[in-house]
Write a protein that holds these residues in place. Structure first.
Motif, short mmCIF file in Angstrom:
data_model
loop_
_atom_site.label_atom_id
_atom_site.label_comp_id
_atom_site.label_asym_id
_atom_site.label_seq_id
_atom_site.Cartn_x
_atom_site.Cartn_y
_atom_site.Cartn_z
N LEU A 168 -12.95 8.49 -6.18
CA LEU A 168 -12.50 7.84 -7.16
C LEU A 168 -11.24 8.26 -7.40
CD1 LEU A 168 -15.12 9.68 -9.60
CD2 LEU A 168 -14.82 7.52 -8.52
N TYR A 169 -10.43 6.89 -8.64
CA TYR A 169 -9.68 6.61 -9.30
C TYR A 169 -8.67 9.27 -9.81
CZ TYR A 169 -8.99 2.20 -8.64
OH TYR A 169 -8.29 0.68 -8.70
N GLY A 170 -7.69 8.84 -8.88
CA GLY A 170 -7.55 10.53 -8.99
C GLY A 170 -7.84 11.43 -8.31
N ASP A 171 -8.74 10.94 -6.83
CA ASP A 171 -9.09 11.41 -5.75
C ASP A 171 -8.15 11.92 -4.69
OD1 ASP A 171 -11.85 13.25 -6.76
OD2 ASP A 171 -12.32 11.25 -6.41
N CYS A 172 -8.05 12.53 -4.16
CA CYS A 172 -7.03 12.45 -2.97
C CYS A 172 -8.33 11.93 -2.06
CB CYS A 172 -6.82 13.81 -2.12
SG CYS A 172 -5.98 14.43 -3.51
N LEU A 173 -7.73 10.92 -0.75
CA LEU A 173 -8.47 10.48 0.07
C LEU A 173 -8.77 12.05 1.33
CD1 LEU A 173 -6.21 7.72 0.99
CD2 LEU A 173 -8.96 7.33 -0.21
N GLN A 174 -10.20 12.08 1.55
CA GLN A 174 -10.80 12.83 2.43
C GLN A 174 -10.40 12.87 3.93
OE1 GLN A 174 -14.92 12.75 1.26
NE2 GLN A 174 -14.30 13.99 -0.15
N ASP A 175 -10.28 13.83 4.84
CA ASP A 175 -9.35 13.63 5.54
C ASP A 175 -10.01 13.35 7.37
OD1 ASP A 175 -7.08 15.30 4.51
OD2 ASP A 175 -8.42 17.77 5.30
N GLU A 176 -11.20 13.57 7.15
CA GLU A 176 -12.18 12.89 8.00
C GLU A 176 -12.47 11.41 8.29
OE1 GLU A 176 -16.71 12.74 9.88
OE2 GLU A 176 -15.90 14.56 7.44
N PRO A 177 -12.60 10.94 7.07
CA PRO A 177 -12.58 8.87 7.54
C PRO A 177 -10.41 8.48 7.63
CG PRO A 177 -13.02 9.65 5.06
CD PRO A 177 -13.28 10.64 5.66
N ILE A 178 -10.00 9.58 7.10
CA ILE A 178 -8.42 9.01 7.72
C ILE A 178 -8.70 9.38 8.47
CG2 ILE A 178 -6.02 9.63 7.02
CD1 ILE A 178 -7.56 8.33 4.64
N GLU A 179 -8.41 10.71 9.89
CA GLU A 179 -7.95 10.60 11.13
C GLU A 179 -8.79 9.34 12.27
OE1 GLU A 179 -9.54 13.92 11.62
OE2 GLU A 179 -7.29 15.82 10.37
N LYS A 180 -10.25 9.46 11.23
CA LYS A 180 -10.81 8.15 12.49
C LYS A 180 -10.61 6.94 12.09
CE LYS A 180 -14.95 6.54 13.35
NZ LYS A 180 -15.36 7.18 14.96
N ALA A 181 -10.06 6.28 10.40
CA ALA A 181 -9.07 5.31 10.64
C ALA A 181 -7.66 4.94 10.97
CB ALA A 181 -8.36 5.22 9.13
N PHE A 182 -7.50 6.55 11.89
CA PHE A 182 -6.11 6.64 12.15
C PHE A 182 -6.30 6.18 13.55
CE2 PHE A 182 -3.06 8.05 9.07
CZ PHE A 182 -1.99 7.55 8.59
N GLU A 183 -6.89 6.39 14.13
CA GLU A 183 -8.00 6.28 15.33
C GLU A 183 -8.02 4.83 15.37
OE1 GLU A 183 -12.40 7.80 17.34
OE2 GLU A 183 -11.05 9.22 16.52
N ILE A 184 -8.68 4.19 14.71
CA ILE A 184 -9.37 2.98 14.44
C ILE A 184 -7.93 1.74 15.19
CG2 ILE A 184 -10.68 0.87 13.33
CD1 ILE A 184 -12.60 3.39 12.56
N ALA A 185 -7.34 2.32 13.72
CA ALA A 185 -5.88 1.82 14.40
C ALA A 185 -5.17 2.21 15.39
CB ALA A 185 -5.19 1.46 12.97
N GLY A 186 -5.13 2.84 16.21
CA GLY A 186 -4.07 3.06 17.06
C GLY A 186 -3.05 2.34 17.35
N ALA A 187 -3.47 1.87 18.87
CA ALA A 187 -2.50 1.13 18.91
C ALA A 187 -2.69 -0.30 19.13
CB ALA A 187 -1.56 1.39 21.05
N SER A 188 -3.14 -1.18 18.09
CA SER A 188 -3.25 -1.97 17.99
C SER A 188 -2.07 -3.02 18.36
CB SER A 188 -4.61 -2.68 16.54
OG SER A 188 -5.54 -1.99 16.77
N ASN A 189 -2.29 -4.36 18.63
CA ASN A 189 -1.32 -5.44 18.20
C ASN A 189 -1.72 -6.19 17.53
OD1 ASN A 189 -0.77 -4.82 20.89
ND2 ASN A 189 -1.90 -6.54 21.99
N TYR A 190 -2.68 -6.45 16.86
CA TYR A 190 -2.93 -6.99 15.47
C TYR A 190 -4.24 -6.08 14.38
CZ TYR A 190 -1.60 -11.53 18.42
OH TYR A 190 -0.33 -12.09 18.57
N VAL A 191 -4.22 -6.66 13.11
CA VAL A 191 -5.07 -5.54 11.83
C VAL A 191 -5.26 -7.21 11.68
CG1 VAL A 191 -2.84 -5.30 10.98
CG2 VAL A 191 -4.93 -4.63 10.48
N VAL A 192 -6.82 -7.24 11.08
CA VAL A 192 -6.92 -8.28 10.74
C VAL A 192 -7.81 -7.72 9.61
CG1 VAL A 192 -9.18 -10.29 10.84
CG2 VAL A 192 -7.74 -10.12 12.60
N VAL A 193 -7.23 -8.39 8.05
CA VAL A 193 -7.71 -8.23 7.16
C VAL A 193 -9.05 -9.24 5.90
CG1 VAL A 193 -7.09 -7.32 4.25
CG2 VAL A 193 -5.49 -6.30 6.42
#
Ligand code: ZN
Length: 247
Positions: A168-193
């Motif tokens: 929620l607004y006012g919460d910190c992000l949780q570690d696990e999904p953040i780590e996972k997200a960095f793993e997914i973003a990894g060495a990408s050439n492109y990010v599609v939003v």
């Protein structure tokens, strides 16, 4: 438009497994979930009490306006209403299976990526499930139904307030999904939003270092920094990509 879509198809074909996807509320609109922002978004609703959705989705509001918050969830975020993935969720699962993308980082709390078969998913704001509520004081778990009946925990006079297990607004992000997200973003050439107005900064760290491709039904503040911008209905884009990439 077709030129842009063909360009995107070429990028996918030439960059196997070095593209990741970030999704926002727009991706779930075709599954009958209302987006927060944009023309028909929840944020445009007129409320007599003038409480803003940002506030109702904050930790503070749980304490100061528990009944209004409860009603907001009931009206807008009921996790017991059955919803199905749409063509965009299905496309993204197939792109992952066929090694076109490394995974999906989503701002959505609806679990539709996982339901459509995507394996590598980081739900950075968490997932709202029918049993995903808990007492902030004694940590007892509750269901959404429990929460609708009691906004405060009634176990042994605990009186802690009950909240959903999402960010929620006012919460910190949780570690696990953040780590996972960095793993997914990894060495990408492109990010599609896809389907995000990119006004919520929690996804910005996963947009760095990669060429930005934006697919959204309306302009975003990042359009001028993007390598490719496609302002088109997501279902139309997804149908095209599906036909040309995964059949
Ligand atoms: Zn409690």
């Amino acid at each position: 438009m077709k030129n842009k879509l063909d360009k995107l198809v070429k990028i996918f074909k030439a960059n196997e497994n070095t593209i990741h996807v970030i999704t926002g509320a727009g991706v779930s609109v075709a599954s009958n979930i209302r987006a927060f922002r944009g023309e028909n978004g929840i944020y445009n609703d007129e409320r007599e009490d003038n409480l803003q959705p940002e506030f109702l989705l904050s930790v503070e509001a749980l304490k100061t306006h528990p009944m209004e918050v409860k009603q907001f969830y009931k009206d807008n975020l009921d996790p017991t209403i059955r919803i199905e993935p749409n063509i965009t969720h299905i496309l993204l699962a197939q792109l992952e299976q066929n090694n076109f993308i490394t995974g999906v980082i989503t701002q959505n709390i609806d679990e539709l990526h996982q339901k459509s078969g995507s394996k590598n998913v980081s739900a950075i704001h968490g997932t709202l499930t029918p049993d995903g509520f808990y007492c902030t004081k004694c940590k007892t778990q509750f269901t959404f139904e429990d929460y609708l009946n009691q906004v405060y925990c009634e176990i042994k006079g605990c009186k802690g307030y009950i909240r959903p297990n999402i960010v929620l607004y006012g919460d910190c992000l949780q570690d696990e999904p953040i780590e996972k997200a960095f793993e997914i973003a990894g060495a990408s050439n492109y990010v599609v939003v896809m389907g995000s107005s990119l006004l919520v900064s929690t996804v910005y760290p996963f947009m760095n270092y990669a060429e930005l491709i934006i697919i959204n039904n309306e302009p975003t503040y990042f359009d001028n920094q993007a390598y490719l911008v496609i302002n088109e209905d997501l279902s139309v884009v997804s149908k095209y990509l599906k036909e040309h990439l995964v059949g």
